[in-house]
Design a protein around this motif. Structure first.
Motif, PDB file in Angstrom:
ATOM      1  N   MET A  82       6.011  19.974  -6.598  1.00  0.00           N
ATOM      2  CA  MET A  82       7.456  19.746  -7.113  1.00  0.00           C
ATOM      3  C   MET A  82       7.972  20.293  -8.241  1.00  0.00           C
ATOM      4  N   SER A  83       8.781  21.039  -8.130  1.00  0.00           N
ATOM      5  CA  SER A  83       9.181  21.744  -9.619  1.00  0.00           C
ATOM      6  C   SER A  83       9.961  20.836 -10.285  1.00  0.00           C
ATOM      7  N   SER A  84      10.259  20.809 -11.671  1.00  0.00           N
ATOM      8  CA  SER A  84      10.857  19.759 -12.515  1.00  0.00           C
ATOM      9  C   SER A  84      12.371  19.706 -12.052  1.00  0.00           C
ATOM     10  N   GLY A  85      12.678  18.608 -11.919  1.00  0.00           N
ATOM     11  CA  GLY A  85      14.293  18.230 -11.581  1.00  0.00           C
ATOM     12  C   GLY A  85      14.589  18.439 -10.087  1.00  0.00           C
ATOM     13  N   GLU A  86      13.492  18.618  -9.268  1.00  0.00           N
ATOM     14  CA  GLU A  86      13.983  18.848  -8.063  1.00  0.00           C
ATOM     15  C   GLU A  86      13.879  17.552  -7.110  1.00  0.00           C
ATOM     16  N   LEU A  87      14.788  17.311  -6.413  1.00  0.00           N
ATOM     17  CA  LEU A  87      14.731  16.027  -5.641  1.00  0.00           C
ATOM     18  C   LEU A  87      14.189  16.348  -4.237  1.00  0.00           C
ATOM     19  N   VAL A  88      13.294  15.467  -3.695  1.00  0.00           N
ATOM     20  CA  VAL A  88      12.945  15.784  -2.154  1.00  0.00           C
ATOM     21  C   VAL A  88      13.210  14.549  -1.425  1.00  0.00           C
ATOM     22  N   ILE A  89      14.061  14.959  -0.465  1.00  0.00           N
ATOM     23  CA  ILE A  89      14.463  14.077   0.583  1.00  0.00           C
ATOM     24  C   ILE A  89      13.560  13.951   1.729  1.00  0.00           C
ATOM     25  N   GLN A  90      13.212  12.796   2.074  1.00  0.00           N
ATOM     26  CA  GLN A  90      12.147  12.552   3.283  1.00  0.00           C
ATOM     27  C   GLN A  90      12.974  11.784   4.465  1.00  0.00           C
ATOM     28  N   PHE A  91      12.242  11.783   5.304  1.00  0.00           N
ATOM     29  CA  PHE A  91      12.799  10.618   6.544  1.00  0.00           C
ATOM     30  C   PHE A  91      11.677   9.446   6.473  1.00  0.00           C
ATOM     31  N   ASP A  92      12.100   8.219   6.337  1.00  0.00           N
ATOM     32  CA  ASP A  92      11.033   7.277   6.604  1.00  0.00           C
ATOM     33  C   ASP A  92      11.516   6.106   7.213  1.00  0.00           C
ATOM     34  N   ALA A  93      11.068   5.960   8.582  1.00  0.00           N
ATOM     35  CA  ALA A  93      11.556   4.941   9.447  1.00  0.00           C
ATOM     36  C   ALA A  93      12.788   4.406   9.586  1.00  0.00           C
ATOM     37  N   GLY A  94      13.621   5.319   9.968  1.00  0.00           N
ATOM     38  CA  GLY A  94      15.214   4.890   9.879  1.00  0.00           C
ATOM     39  C   GLY A  94      15.766   5.304   8.739  1.00  0.00           C
ATOM     40  N   THR A  95      15.118   5.579   7.475  1.00  0.00           N
ATOM     41  CA  THR A  95      16.112   5.615   6.311  1.00  0.00           C
ATOM     42  C   THR A  95      15.462   7.087   5.453  1.00  0.00           C
ATOM     43  N   LEU A  96      16.282   7.593   4.588  1.00  0.00           N
ATOM     44  CA  LEU A  96      16.013   8.656   3.815  1.00  0.00           C
ATOM     45  C   LEU A  96      15.425   8.186   2.535  1.00  0.00           C
ATOM     46  N   VAL A  97      14.543   8.714   1.764  1.00  0.00           N
ATOM     47  CA  VAL A  97      13.763   8.214   0.801  1.00  0.00           C
ATOM     48  C   VAL A  97      13.946   9.449   0.014  1.00  0.00           C
ATOM     49  N   LEU A  98      13.951   9.361  -1.401  1.00  0.00           N
ATOM     50  CA  LEU A  98      14.197  10.300  -2.392  1.00  0.00           C
ATOM     51  C   LEU A  98      13.219  10.191  -3.280  1.00  0.00           C
ATOM     52  N   ASP A  99      12.255  11.392  -3.545  1.00  0.00           N
ATOM     53  CA  ASP A  99      11.394  11.561  -4.554  1.00  0.00           C
ATOM     54  C   ASP A  99      11.926  12.193  -5.903  1.00  0.00           C
ATOM     55  N   GLY A 100      11.469  12.001  -6.999  1.00  0.00           N
ATOM     56  CA  GLY A 100      11.802  12.812  -8.081  1.00  0.00           C
ATOM     57  C   GLY A 100      13.149  12.493  -9.130  1.00  0.00           C
ATOM     58  N   ALA A 101      13.395  11.384  -8.622  1.00  0.00           N
ATOM     59  CA  ALA A 101      14.610  10.695  -9.372  1.00  0.00           C
ATOM     60  C   ALA A 101      14.256   9.193  -9.910  1.00  0.00           C
ATOM     61  N   GLY A 102      14.590   8.992 -11.063  1.00  0.00           N
ATOM     62  CA  GLY A 102      14.357   7.638 -11.618  1.00  0.00           C
ATOM     63  C   GLY A 102      15.405   6.638 -11.094  1.00  0.00           C
ATOM     64  N   ASP A 103      15.130   5.109 -11.622  1.00  0.00           N
ATOM     65  CA  ASP A 103      15.855   4.336 -11.146  1.00  0.00           C
ATOM     66  C   ASP A 103      17.321   4.231 -11.746  1.00  0.00           C
ATOM     67  N   GLY A 104      17.533   5.352 -12.707  1.00  0.00           N
ATOM     68  CA  GLY A 104      18.959   5.357 -13.277  1.00  0.00           C
ATOM     69  C   GLY A 104      19.882   6.660 -13.133  1.00  0.00           C
ATOM     70  N   ALA A 105      18.995   7.281 -11.986  1.00  0.00           N
ATOM     71  CA  ALA A 105      19.616   8.524 -11.728  1.00  0.00           C
ATOM     72  C   ALA A 105      20.964   8.650 -10.964  1.00  0.00           C
ATOM     73  N   GLN A 106      21.781   9.368 -11.194  1.00  0.00           N
ATOM     74  CA  GLN A 106      23.230   9.624 -10.579  1.00  0.00           C
ATOM     75  C   GLN A 106      23.067  10.281  -9.343  1.00  0.00           C
ATOM     76  N   LEU A 107      23.187   9.781  -8.289  1.00  0.00           N
ATOM     77  CA  LEU A 107      22.716  10.488  -6.891  1.00  0.00           C
ATOM     78  C   LEU A 107      23.853  10.244  -6.129  1.00  0.00           C
ATOM     79  N   PRO A 108      23.784  10.720  -4.674  1.00  0.00           N
ATOM     80  CA  PRO A 108      25.125  10.474  -3.718  1.00  0.00           C
ATOM     81  C   PRO A 108      25.143   8.844  -3.643  1.00  0.00           C
ATOM     82  N   SER A 109      26.186   8.332  -3.151  1.00  0.00           N
ATOM     83  CA  SER A 109      26.578   7.048  -2.899  1.00  0.00           C
ATOM     84  C   SER A 109      25.949   6.318  -2.057  1.00  0.00           C
ATOM     85  N   ALA A 110      25.248   7.111  -1.043  1.00  0.00           N
ATOM     86  CA  ALA A 110      24.633   6.195  -0.051  1.00  0.00           C
ATOM     87  C   ALA A 110      23.340   5.759  -0.644  1.00  0.00           C
ATOM     88  N   PHE A 111      22.781   6.175  -1.474  1.00  0.00           N
ATOM     89  CA  PHE A 111      21.173   5.830  -2.087  1.00  0.00           C
ATOM     90  C   PHE A 111      21.694   4.719  -2.748  1.00  0.00           C
TER      91      PHE A 111
END
Length: 168
Positions: free
Chosen positions: A1-30
């Motif tokens: 994974m390149s620096s700063g790249e977010l990875v969206i994956q499907f997990d048991a009826g949800t989307l999970v995001l790798d590459g972002a810390g707990d203070g990240a500014q992300l889409p409102s659904a997260f």
């Protein structure tokens, strides 16, 4: 994974995001999920998430995408009635979302065929009875040169377009 790249994956009826810390500014659904220390959103928010990430130019890799694109061209040459064309235009203007309410025989199925052709993506048609499942299957087989699957009534067949019934 390149620096700063977010990875969206499907997990048991949800989307999970790798590459972002707990203070990240992300889409409102997260929402931050402390249990797994990752961002999580309901899978139904997939379109919203991708749209927001694209608009905000957030570098991302979409590993959740699980639909195929096809060139569905209907074998039928039928002109829509004016109210059907109005419904289709309204559906497109609403971001290809909406509900069509018409009386029996007014052409809701034809509108669905038009939407399938226009969208060109794998499609799931859900119907309440086995009889309707079989009607849809026959109609789609005669309308599109595509693999049509069935789920229900003893069938579990995948296809580019799948018709499913929730009745036994």
């Amino acid at each position: 994974m390149s620096s700063g790249e977010l990875v969206i994956q499907f997990d048991a009826g949800t989307l999970v995001l790798d590459g972002a810390g707990d203070g990240a500014q992300l889409p409102s659904a997260f929402r931050w999920d402390e249990r797994v220390r990752r961002w999580r959103a309901p899978a139904i928010a997939y379109r919203q998430v991708i749209t927001e990430m694209t608009r905000r130019r957030l570098p991302h890799r979409d590993e959740a995408r699980d639909y195929l694109e096809f060139d569905f061209r209907s074998k039928l040459d039928v002109e829509p009635r004016p109210y059907q064309q109005q419904a289709m235009t309204a559906w497109q203007q609403a971001g290809r979302r909406g509900v069509v309410v018409l009386p029996t025989g007014a052409g809701k199925t034809f509108l669905a065929q038009m939407a399938i052709e226009l969208t060109g993506r794998s499609t799931l048609v859900i119907v309440p009875t086995i009889d309707l499942m079989n009607q849809w299957y026959n109609l789609l087989m005669s309308s599109f040169q595509a693999e049509i699957g069935l789920i229900g009534g003893g069938y579990f067949e995948k296809g580019a377009i799948v018709v499913a019934s929730w009745s036994a």
